[in-house]
Design an enzyme around this catalytic site. Structure first.
Site, PDB file in Angstrom:
ATOM      1  N   SER A   1       0.805  -1.230   0.000  1.00 37.05           N
ATOM      2  CA  SER A   1       0.000   0.000   0.000  1.00 37.05           C
ATOM      3  C   SER A   1       0.835   1.276   0.000  1.00 37.05           C
ATOM      4  O   SER A   1       0.353   2.332  -0.373  1.00 37.05           O
ATOM      5  CB  SER A   1      -0.908   0.012   1.231  1.00 37.05           C
ATOM      6  OG  SER A   1      -0.156  -0.192   2.403  1.00 37.05           O
TER       7      SER A   1
ATOM      8  N   ASP B   1      -2.385   7.583   8.346  1.00 39.24           N
ATOM      9  CA  ASP B   1      -3.308   6.711   9.079  1.00 39.24           C
ATOM     10  C   ASP B   1      -2.482   5.743   9.922  1.00 39.24           C
ATOM     11  O   ASP B   1      -1.305   6.005  10.170  1.00 39.24           O
ATOM     12  CB  ASP B   1      -4.287   6.013   8.119  1.00 39.24           C
ATOM     13  CG  ASP B   1      -3.588   5.095   7.122  1.00 39.24           C
ATOM     14  OD1 ASP B   1      -2.408   4.743   7.354  1.00 39.24           O
ATOM     15  OD2 ASP B   1      -4.217   4.726   6.115  1.00 39.24           O
TER      16      ASP B   1
ATOM     17  N   HIS C   1       0.398   4.182   7.377  1.00 38.77           N
ATOM     18  CA  HIS C   1       0.915   4.828   6.160  1.00 38.77           C
ATOM     19  C   HIS C   1       1.496   6.216   6.426  1.00 38.77           C
ATOM     20  O   HIS C   1       0.981   6.967   7.254  1.00 38.77           O
ATOM     21  CB  HIS C   1      -0.194   4.945   5.107  1.00 38.77           C
ATOM     22  CG  HIS C   1      -0.737   3.631   4.674  1.00 38.77           C
ATOM     23  ND1 HIS C   1      -2.014   3.216   4.978  1.00 38.77           N
ATOM     24  CD2 HIS C   1      -0.154   2.626   3.996  1.00 38.77           C
ATOM     25  CE1 HIS C   1      -2.193   1.991   4.491  1.00 38.77           C
ATOM     26  NE2 HIS C   1      -1.089   1.617   3.900  1.00 38.77           N
TER      27      HIS C   1
END
Ligand SMILES: *[C@@H]1O[C@H](CO)[C@@H](O)[C@H](O)[C@H]1NC(C)=O
Ligand SMILES: *[C@@H]1O[C@H](CO)[C@@H](O)[C@H](O)[C@H]1NC(C)=O
Ligand SMILES: *[C@@H]1O[C@H](CO)[C@@H](O)[C@H](O)[C@H]1NC(C)=O
Ligand SMILES: *[C@@H]1O[C@H](CO)[C@@H](O)[C@H](O)[C@H]1NC(C)=O
Ligand SMILES: CC(=O)N[C@H]1CO[C@H](CO)[C@@H](O)[C@@H]1O
Length: 365
Positions: free
Chosen positions: A36, A329, A332
């Site tokens: 991600s 978050d 990340h």
């Protein structure tokens, strides 16, 4: 017939374009693999409620037009800024945004003119990591292989090999393998000592599979590897939340550092075995270590809390100054962190890259 003509035109026009661009310093294309941290929207196309997707606000709030694109960020991510430093506009588009299509034109055109991003949120080096809810590295390579076959069908193997040998293969993966490992160890109530022992087997699996994957990329024509190691996994807000005082998990950091050492040895060994392979290994671990140790130097005021909450949704309470948060978050980096990391890897302090920086890799012939 019409479709065939269109494809031919796309290919011809593209060859002109590539020919023109090749005169500049930019590599012909970039192909991105990983998790991600570098996904630009592949997960938006995966089915199932358990898939992690960043396709709703407040993700993307600082992206051009404030749109959530699938990037796990308030704006652009690390792949974007690495690409931008190398002379691209931003990261190449997500593979799954280019397929399925009745035409292979869009995929082939994009693959030849700028590259493709195969990364997927939740992905691991191991197939078992978040299985069913992500595109593991092995499958990302299969998707690249399918792309390559279409490129060869369009312009021939010689042109494709020439292009791939000069292109950048950006890889950032491993973080999720460790998060999944750590969760399983917690469930089993394993002591730190036991976890260190269990990690030995994990390292062996990770490195053998990583080695096989990089070798596979090489066999498909990749020569220039920009590899980003795992950052201080123990200091992301989601991992801090699991410690009694909200401190970093020293154990997880230790395991990440040990893995990074193995990756460094792996790349040195592969470079000795695979003729023409060149690489730049970016030390995301020491970059995060330094930022967290001295946040003010990078303009950060919050190193522990997620700006948009552990899982960012429209219901999250956003932090006041997103550029002053290291983390967007629970797991990340913020756009600002991604920007600074990419700069460090491109031509920052020498300690952040081994044996050469991303700039030298991009400009090497
Ligand atoms: C991982 O999955 C791929 C398919 O995505 C498969 O080809 C490969 O054999 C698997 N590897 C292992 C070690 O299970
Ligand atoms: C986990 O292990 C610790 C120390 O070994 C022990 O004190 C504790 O009771 C265990 N917890 C569970 C839920 O088994
Ligand atoms: C990859 O990891 C799996 C376990 O997930 C292991 O069975 C396999 O031997 C590893 N190595 C390779 C080269 O696939
Ligand atoms: C936001 O909160 C509302 C009201 O509690 C809830 O119905 C909705 O599902 C939440 N949305 C998200 C994305 O979590
Ligand atoms: C803390 C630590 O050992 N970090 C290592 C991670 O791997 C890099 C190589 O990329 C080493 O330079 C770091 O020292």
């Amino acid at each position: 017939m019409g479709a065939h003509r269109l494809l031919l035109c796309l290919v011809t026009c593209m060859q002109v374009l590539v020919g023109t661009v090749a005169a500049g310093p930019r590599p012909p294309a970039m192909y991105v693999f990983g998790s991600s941290i570098v996904d630009v929207g592949n997960n938006n196309y995966l089915p199932g409620a358990a898939v992690g997707r960043a396709n709703r606000p407040f993700n993307g709030i600082d992206f051009q037009g404030s749109i959530p694109t699938g990037r796990f960020s308030n704006g652009y991510n690390t792949a974007d800024y690495v690409a931008k430093n190398m002379g691209f506009v931003y990261s190449p588009p997500a593979y799954l945004s280019l397929v399925p299509s009745s035409l292979s034109g869009p995929l082939v055109f994009t693959a030849l003119s700028s590259g493709v991003n195969y990364a997927s949120g939740g992905a691991g080096i191991l197939n078992s990591t978040n299985a069913g809810n992500t595109i593991p590295l092995s499958k990302q390579l299969q998707n690249f292989g399918a792309t390559r076959a279409k490129m060869v069908a369009a312009v021939g193997a010689v042109a494709v090999d020439n292009q791939l040998s000069r292109s950048i293969f950006l890889v950032n993966i491993g973080n999720n393998d460790f998060y999944v490992f750590a969760a399983a160890e917690r469930t089993r109530n394993r002591s730190d000592e036991d976890q260190r022992r269990d990690a030995v087997a994990l390292y062996a699996n990770l490195i053998s599979n990583y080695s096989a994957s990089i070798t596979e990329m090489y066999s498909m024509g990749a020569r220039k590897f920009a590899i980003i190691n795992v950052w201080q996994l123990g200091c992301v807000p989601a991992m801090r939340a699991l410690t009694p005082t909200g401190a970093c998990s020293d154990l997880l950091n230790e395991l990440a550092a040990g893995f990074n050492d193995s990756v460094q040895s792996l790349l040195a060994s592969l470079a000795g075995k695979l003729p023409g392979l060149v690489y730049s290994l970016a030390d995301f671990y020491s970059f995060t270590h330094d930022v967290l140790a001295n946040p003010g130097a990078s303009g950060f005021t919050d190193i522990a809390h997620a700006c948009c909450g552990g899982r960012c949704t429209t219901n999250s309470t956003l932090c006041v100054d997103r550029d002053r948060h290291v983390f967007w978050d629970g797991v990340h980096p913020s756009q600002r962190t991604a920007f600074l990391a990419a700069q460090a890897f491109y031509d920052g302090a020498a300690k952040y890259t081994t044996p050469i920086n991303f700039k030298k890799l991009a400009q090497s012939s």
